[in-house]
Design an enzyme around this catalytic site. Structure first.
Site, PDB file in Angstrom:
ATOM      1  N   GLU A 113      -4.633   7.160  -5.005  1.00  0.00           N
ATOM      2  CA  GLU A 113      -4.845   6.451  -6.258  1.00  0.00           C
ATOM      3  C   GLU A 113      -6.248   6.693  -6.791  1.00  0.00           C
ATOM      4  OE1 GLU A 113      -1.799   2.702  -5.390  1.00  0.00           O
ATOM      5  OE2 GLU A 113      -3.965   2.404  -5.196  1.00  0.00           O
ATOM      6  N   ARG A 164       0.854  -1.185   0.000  1.00  0.00           N
ATOM      7  CA  ARG A 164       0.000   0.000   0.000  1.00  0.00           C
ATOM      8  C   ARG A 164       0.892   1.238   0.000  1.00  0.00           C
ATOM      9  NH1 ARG A 164      -3.276  -2.967  -1.460  1.00  0.00           N
ATOM     10  NH2 ARG A 164      -5.374  -3.390  -0.673  1.00  0.00           N
ATOM     11  N   HIS A 196      -0.543   0.145  -9.977  1.00  0.00           N
ATOM     12  CA  HIS A 196      -1.281  -0.778  -9.106  1.00  0.00           C
ATOM     13  C   HIS A 196      -1.786  -1.987  -9.900  1.00  0.00           C
ATOM     14  CE1 HIS A 196      -3.539  -0.878  -5.039  1.00  0.00           C
ATOM     15  NE2 HIS A 196      -3.350  -2.124  -5.478  1.00  0.00           N
TER      16      HIS A 196
END
Length: 327
Positions: free
Chosen positions: A272, A243, A293
């Site tokens: 994000e 993360r 991601h």
């Protein structure tokens, strides 16, 4: 079987790489459930309550379901999170209202592990720099059969440090051992006396590669900041596929820019999608690789996730123990 419940899938676009009418995933396990589904590629926060009115089941990947919102949804009984992290759901509020929350686990292990080592190898083998050199004609102009413009390293005998030793951390460790690496595991707290665990400062000073696999919590936010980066070897590499908030992005940028860290491979950012003002995105550094991601996102991984969501819902509907129940 006739549908008996109403269900809403709030953000299929976060899983499906194809067009809404031509998904690249097989939704048959979801569609086979006795639920009248409404599918939305994405859901704005302003539309959540309207879309979920009267729904007993909701599937969400990253759409936030906070306490004020849940209080407006008395019919909702099951929140199936299409991810491992459940920080987008207010679990206390769900518990107060008798809602069951479940997540998915273990679906992305092969994809993430391969992405971790892709980043490591690209940095150690200087793939971006050499690829750019070839495209710019440097190899064609070389007086020798090869280019040796950038130093190349290898994994044999390197020390791999792992923070977060769950399924992903253990799988990364096994892959590292296959490459001939030594492993160090960060101790969770002072009461963790298991063999092979060391305190984080001690681990940071010894590792050649640091790979993060812990969840984002109040305790792990900015776990790797300026002080921790200063403990690492100047040639060490940081990999973060966990993360974004675990790493202080400004501190990482400074360490890379000033040559106090050998490189970084980052698949996650604090915000994000990120803003243009993110220091890592503004950086023009050949020792930094950023991916959007996608460590988890192989097609096989996304299909396992979707099937596990369907299994969770089926278990709930059958009245038995709910698989992967969070609350």
């Amino acid at each position: 079987m006739e549908p008996v419940l109403r269900g809403v899938f709030l953000d299929t676009g976060s899983l499906n790489a194809g067009e809404p009418d031509k998904p690249d995933l097989d939704f048959s396990a979801i569609k086979a459930l006795p639920i009248r589904w409404q599918y939305h590629a994405a859901t704005d926060s302003r539309d959540i309550v309207e879309r979920l009115q009267g729904a007993e089941v909701v599937v969400t990947n990253k759409v936030v379901l906070d306490a004020p919102l849940l209080e407006q949804l008395p019919a909702l009984k099951l929140i199936a999170v299409a991810a491992t992290g459940v920080n987008n759901v207010d679990l206390d509020a769900a518990r107060r209202q008798g809602m069951t929350v479940c997540n998915v686990t273990g679906y992305a292990t092969p994809s993430v592990v391969q992405h971790v080592f892709m980043l490591i190898l690209c940095l150690l083998r200087r793939l971006p720099a050499y690829s750019t050199a070839v495209h710019n004609g440097r190899w064609q102009q070389s007086p020798h059969f090869c280019l040796l413009d950038y130093p190349i390293d290898e994994l044999q005998d390197k020390t791999l440090g792992i923070v977060g030793y769950g399924e992903l951390g253990q799988s990364v460790a096994r892959m590292g051992e296959a490459f001939g690496m030594r492993r160090l595991i960060a101790r969770r707290d002072v009461s963790d006396t298991r063999a092979g665990r060391v305190d984080l400062p001690q681990l940071l000073s010894q590792v050649d590669i640091l790979s993060l696999h812990c969840p984002l919590t109040a305790q792990t936010r900015n776990l790797i900041g300026a002080g921790q980066l200063a403990l690492m070897k100047p040639e060490a590499i940081l990999i973060n596929t966990a993360r974004g908030g675990i790493v202080d992005e400004s501190a990482l940028y400074q360490a890379l820019r000033e040559g106090r860290l050998g490189g970084a491979g980052v698949d996650v950012l604090n915000q994000e999608p990120p803003g243009d003002d993110n220091p890592l995105l503004q950086a023009e550094l050949d020792n930094l690789i950023i991916t959007p991601h996608i460590a988890w996102a192989s097609r096989a991984s996304r299909q396992r996730l979707l099937n596990q969501v369907a299994d969770n819902i089926a278990s709930y509907l059958a009245g038995g123990a709910v698989r992967n129940k969070v609350c």
